[in-house]
Design an enzyme around this catalytic site. Sequence first.
Site, mmCIF file in Angstrom:
data_model
loop_
_atom_site.group_PDB
_atom_site.id
_atom_site.type_symbol
_atom_site.label_atom_id
_atom_site.label_comp_id
_atom_site.label_asym_id
_atom_site.label_seq_id
_atom_site.Cartn_x
_atom_site.Cartn_y
_atom_site.Cartn_z
ATOM 1 N N LYS A 8 -6.027 -0.874 -12.644
ATOM 2 C CA LYS A 8 -6.262 0.750 -12.441
ATOM 3 C C LYS A 8 -6.268 1.698 -13.649
ATOM 4 O O LYS A 8 -6.870 2.343 -13.894
ATOM 5 C CB LYS A 8 -5.433 1.254 -11.216
ATOM 6 C CG LYS A 8 -5.721 0.456 -9.791
ATOM 7 C CD LYS A 8 -7.301 0.428 -9.623
ATOM 8 C CE LYS A 8 -7.598 -0.482 -8.373
ATOM 9 N NZ LYS A 8 -7.039 -0.490 -7.238
ATOM 10 N N TYR A 45 5.243 -2.996 -9.708
ATOM 11 C CA TYR A 45 4.258 -2.979 -8.614
ATOM 12 C C TYR A 45 2.763 -2.949 -9.073
ATOM 13 O O TYR A 45 2.489 -1.926 -9.599
ATOM 14 C CB TYR A 45 4.648 -2.369 -7.200
ATOM 15 C CG TYR A 45 4.210 -2.948 -6.043
ATOM 16 C CD1 TYR A 45 4.924 -4.040 -5.656
ATOM 17 C CD2 TYR A 45 2.568 -3.010 -5.857
ATOM 18 C CE1 TYR A 45 4.411 -4.861 -4.450
ATOM 19 C CE2 TYR A 45 2.409 -3.622 -4.562
ATOM 20 C CZ TYR A 45 3.124 -4.589 -3.969
ATOM 21 O OH TYR A 45 2.691 -5.206 -3.096
ATOM 22 N N HIS A 56 -14.390 1.902 -8.849
ATOM 23 C CA HIS A 56 -13.394 1.476 -7.670
ATOM 24 C C HIS A 56 -14.371 0.592 -6.810
ATOM 25 O O HIS A 56 -14.473 0.859 -5.586
ATOM 26 C CB HIS A 56 -12.606 2.460 -7.097
ATOM 27 C CG HIS A 56 -11.603 1.600 -6.405
ATOM 28 N ND1 HIS A 56 -10.904 2.313 -5.460
ATOM 29 C CD2 HIS A 56 -10.897 0.404 -6.337
ATOM 30 C CE1 HIS A 56 -9.992 1.584 -4.832
ATOM 31 N NE2 HIS A 56 -9.854 0.281 -5.483
ATOM 32 N N ASP A 60 -12.746 -5.559 -6.722
ATOM 33 C CA ASP A 60 -12.137 -4.054 -6.546
ATOM 34 C C ASP A 60 -12.783 -3.282 -7.512
ATOM 35 O O ASP A 60 -12.650 -1.986 -7.545
ATOM 36 C CB ASP A 60 -10.504 -4.398 -7.090
ATOM 37 C CG ASP A 60 -9.540 -3.337 -6.753
ATOM 38 O OD1 ASP A 60 -9.543 -2.814 -5.706
ATOM 39 O OD2 ASP A 60 -9.104 -2.728 -7.866
ATOM 40 N N CYS A 69 -9.442 -0.476 2.477
ATOM 41 C CA CYS A 69 -10.459 -0.174 3.413
ATOM 42 C C CYS A 69 -11.683 -1.034 3.536
ATOM 43 O O CYS A 69 -12.583 -0.888 3.908
ATOM 44 C CB CYS A 69 -10.961 1.294 3.119
ATOM 45 S SG CYS A 69 -9.856 2.652 3.150
ATOM 46 N N ARG A 98 1.500 1.971 -5.387
ATOM 47 C CA ARG A 98 0.969 2.740 -6.317
ATOM 48 C C ARG A 98 1.721 4.252 -5.794
ATOM 49 O O ARG A 98 2.055 4.487 -4.662
ATOM 50 C CB ARG A 98 -0.539 2.983 -6.496
ATOM 51 C CG ARG A 98 -1.298 2.248 -7.032
ATOM 52 C CD ARG A 98 -2.731 2.216 -7.468
ATOM 53 N NE ARG A 98 -3.303 2.267 -5.993
ATOM 54 C CZ ARG A 98 -3.492 3.394 -5.572
ATOM 55 N NH1 ARG A 98 -3.411 4.695 -5.947
ATOM 56 N NH2 ARG A 98 -4.287 3.369 -4.189
ATOM 57 N N SER A 102 -8.731 2.335 -1.465
ATOM 58 C CA SER A 102 -7.580 1.043 -1.262
ATOM 59 C C SER A 102 -7.410 0.724 0.181
ATOM 60 O O SER A 102 -7.262 1.466 1.027
ATOM 61 C CB SER A 102 -6.604 1.664 -1.821
ATOM 62 O OG SER A 102 -6.536 2.045 -3.357
ATOM 63 N N ARG A 117 0.581 -8.437 -0.855
ATOM 64 C CA ARG A 117 -0.383 -8.587 -1.634
ATOM 65 C C ARG A 117 -0.493 -10.214 -2.212
ATOM 66 O O ARG A 117 0.744 -10.826 -2.349
ATOM 67 C CB ARG A 117 -0.703 -7.926 -3.136
ATOM 68 C CG ARG A 117 -0.805 -6.452 -2.803
ATOM 69 C CD ARG A 117 -2.011 -6.012 -2.918
ATOM 70 N NE ARG A 117 -2.447 -4.381 -2.491
ATOM 71 C CZ ARG A 117 -3.428 -4.010 -2.339
ATOM 72 N NH1 ARG A 117 -4.576 -4.629 -2.988
ATOM 73 N NH2 ARG A 117 -3.583 -2.816 -1.852
HETATM 74 P P1 GTP Z 1 -7.472 -2.423 -2.183
HETATM 75 O O1 GTP Z 1 -7.206 -4.045 -2.776
HETATM 76 O O2 GTP Z 1 -6.344 -1.765 -1.910
HETATM 77 O O3 GTP Z 1 -8.391 -1.813 -3.107
HETATM 78 O O4 GTP Z 1 -8.071 -2.667 -0.517
HETATM 79 P P2 GTP Z 1 -9.611 -3.376 -0.119
HETATM 80 O O5 GTP Z 1 -10.599 -2.150 -0.109
HETATM 81 O O6 GTP Z 1 -9.883 -4.475 -0.909
HETATM 82 O O7 GTP Z 1 -9.349 -3.586 1.395
HETATM 83 P P3 GTP Z 1 -9.095 -5.082 2.059
HETATM 84 O O8 GTP Z 1 -10.428 -5.595 2.237
HETATM 85 O O9 GTP Z 1 -8.137 -5.722 1.531
HETATM 86 O O10 GTP Z 1 -8.965 -4.546 3.802
HETATM 87 C C1 GTP Z 1 -7.680 -3.904 3.757
HETATM 88 C C2 GTP Z 1 -7.517 -3.717 5.568
HETATM 89 O O11 GTP Z 1 -8.926 -3.353 6.017
HETATM 90 C C3 GTP Z 1 -7.155 -5.250 5.939
HETATM 91 O O12 GTP Z 1 -6.396 -5.194 6.819
HETATM 92 C C4 GTP Z 1 -8.447 -5.759 6.546
HETATM 93 O O13 GTP Z 1 -8.341 -6.625 7.744
HETATM 94 C C5 GTP Z 1 -9.184 -4.516 7.113
HETATM 95 N N1 GTP Z 1 -10.756 -4.444 7.099
HETATM 96 C C6 GTP Z 1 -11.500 -5.123 6.124
HETATM 97 N N2 GTP Z 1 -12.962 -5.002 6.721
HETATM 98 C C7 GTP Z 1 -12.912 -4.593 7.961
HETATM 99 C C8 GTP Z 1 -13.837 -4.455 8.778
HETATM 100 O O14 GTP Z 1 -15.117 -4.496 8.704
HETATM 101 N N3 GTP Z 1 -13.486 -3.851 10.125
HETATM 102 C C9 GTP Z 1 -11.991 -3.797 10.372
HETATM 103 N N4 GTP Z 1 -11.839 -3.477 11.474
HETATM 104 N N5 GTP Z 1 -11.045 -3.937 9.404
HETATM 105 C C10 GTP Z 1 -11.523 -4.295 8.326
HETATM 106 C C1 SPV Z 2 -5.758 -0.395 -4.612
HETATM 107 O O1 SPV Z 2 -4.540 0.556 -4.471
HETATM 108 O O2 SPV Z 2 -6.839 0.314 -4.570
HETATM 109 C C2 SPV Z 2 -5.389 -1.595 -5.272
HETATM 110 C C3 SPV Z 2 -3.979 -2.219 -5.327
HETATM 111 O O3 SPV Z 2 -6.282 -2.227 -5.484
HETATM 112 S S1 SPV Z 2 -3.228 -1.627 -6.909
HETATM 113 O O4 SPV Z 2 -3.746 -2.908 -8.044
HETATM 114 O O5 SPV Z 2 -2.000 -1.673 -6.823
HETATM 115 O O6 SPV Z 2 -3.742 -0.388 -7.210
HETATM 116 MN MN MN Z 3 -8.297 -1.260 -5.122
#
Ligand code: GTP
Ligand code: SPV
Ligand code: MN
Length: 591
Positions: A215, A206, A235, A286, A259, A78, A257, A376
């Site tokens: 979003k 993307y 979110h 999400d 996290c 983004r 994002s 992704r």
């Molecule tokens: P978006 O799709 O961008 O909104 O991201 P998201 O909030 O769904 O994050 P996602 O669950 O994909 O995690 C992002 C990164 O954080 C990955 O590399 C995970 O491995 C890491 N991660 C997720 N949960 C944990 C946790 O409990 N501890 C740690 N240390 N890392 C974590």
């Molecule tokens: C985020 O960035 O919070 C995502 C990926 O979930 S995107 O769809 O690119 O916004």
């Molecule tokens: Mn997201």
Amino acid sequence: MNAEVPSAAGSRLAALNRWVADVAALTKPDAIHWCDGSDAENAALIAKMQADGTLLPLNPETHPNSWLHRSHPDDVARVEHLTFVCTPEREDAGPNNHWMPPAEAHAKMDALFDGCMRGRTMYVIPYCMGPIDSPLSRCGVEITDSPYVVANMRLMTRMGAPALARIEREGSFVKGLHSTGELDPERRFIVHFPEELTIKSYGSGYGGNALLGKKCHALRIASHQARKEGWLAEHMLILGIENPQGDTHYIAAAFPSACGKTNLAMLIPPEGYRRDGWKVWTVGDDICWMRPGADGRLYAINPEAGFFGVAPGTSAKSNPNALASIQSNTIFTNVGVTADNQPWWEGIDNGQVPVTDWRGEPFDPAKRPAAHPNSRFTVSAKQCPSYSPMAEDPHGVPISAIVFGGRRASLVPLVFEARDWTHGVLVGAAMGSETTAAATGAVGVMRRDPMAMKPFCGYNFADYFAHWLSFDTPGAKLPKVFHVNWFRKGDDGKFLWPGFGDNLRVLEWMIGRVEGKADAVETPIGLLPGEAGLNLEGVALSDEARDKLFGLDRAGWQAEFASIGEYLAEYGPRLPRALLDEQERIAKALG
Ligand code: GTP
Ligand code: SPV
Ligand code: MN
């Protein structure tokens, strides 16, 4: 060229037909294709993309019907600096958004769109965000010249004929116009007109820039609609926790994002919990739309139908449900590949090695990682072993707890509970997190990201906080509000908390609090579990970890509250007084 919608003439689709005709006159495509969402349509699109190299087939033995897409190397995330909210008054977009006057924005975008689809097919995608029969769902139509976007929207939304039928019934929909243009970062803008329920996106193919249901619609436009109509577009992931007695509590959690939303939503309980009969159900990973039900509780739906998840870090150990979901019928974007053509990313931990990186070059760790950090997978939620049957329920699920959280290497403890709703809104408004690769720009910089909505709120945050506060009405049975931090680091720079499945220990305490069964210790920042509050059986934590995860650094929090006060002041007199009062009360209690 099929310029007319395949439906009865003179129907309530006249406005849609007119808009499509206007867009075609502007963009001048060679052909127009109305997407019906059928398997045959998808197969034809995939064949076309395979022929022109947009999609590369992955190993059909290990990953049937799965594809790799390599985006333009300058188009991998983004672009918040190129994303605009165009309300008539600048103040209505707020200091949290980039703004342009609507007329200027339309002129600028229409100049870019002029003739941009020459030689291309224009796809018209009717879609529904949320279960097709839910009163909480909302429809949209995305017009795009990217077959990759069509294939992704098919997985991420309820796309095609049923959505068109609902649009015909309701007569209203969000308009999204998208073109990949030349993929030139200098000619790239993602622009929203909330009053007009309209999105115009040019120059990126993307993720959130291009899959406009996600979003752009389900957060920026929907948050604006939600404010007017008395609901919330957030979110947030949504998960269900079933205890050994068979009772299920639903939790919604907002993390910025990359996290941890997808990971928490698909959590697999630690061994002992599994044995005892705990289960976690995934409703969404999400986005969450919620509104008060007749009983005063908040009811939530996941407006999406699939996952657009971060690949790096996904392994059989960290997220087995995600890994199981993406064994077939998956589109991978910007990952590496192995010698036998299987997708590969950093942290997949499956004993294989990449030979080709995300740019299609021989893998050289000195040059770049095999997978882009924001690479992704796109997959239907139905393929997730933990997908909740309640995710399709038109009424949504009742929310017992709302969780806020971010990446905070220092200061912020593992978990605390807000005293009441107003305090909870402040906890959300004060959220901070270190930036990630999900958006272009520096990574690891701490910034305020209220409710994880900094990039996604379609209006002034001051009004957004007031809208949140407004749910605290006499009949309301609001969820408890918590804050978590899975990302606290020790002096050696390593994470202090094991995270992932062990996060259930924290959720268990929350449910105990909701049910009035778990103890807490009062502090100025909120209620902490104390060391004895969580079940830590089988978790090895050092003394440093225990101190930092469960203690309160008073001096550090004094500085944090000064910084929160400065941040809130940026919103000026429009900020609700109750929020400032709460900030001042806690700052004073901290001494
Ligand atoms: P978006 O799709 O961008 O909104 O991201 P998201 O909030 O769904 O994050 P996602 O669950 O994909 O995690 C992002 C990164 O954080 C990955 O590399 C995970 O491995 C890491 N991660 C997720 N949960 C944990 C946790 O409990 N501890 C740690 N240390 N890392 C974590
Ligand atoms: C985020 O960035 O919070 C995502 C990926 O979930 S995107 O769809 O690119 O916004
Ligand atoms: Mn997201």
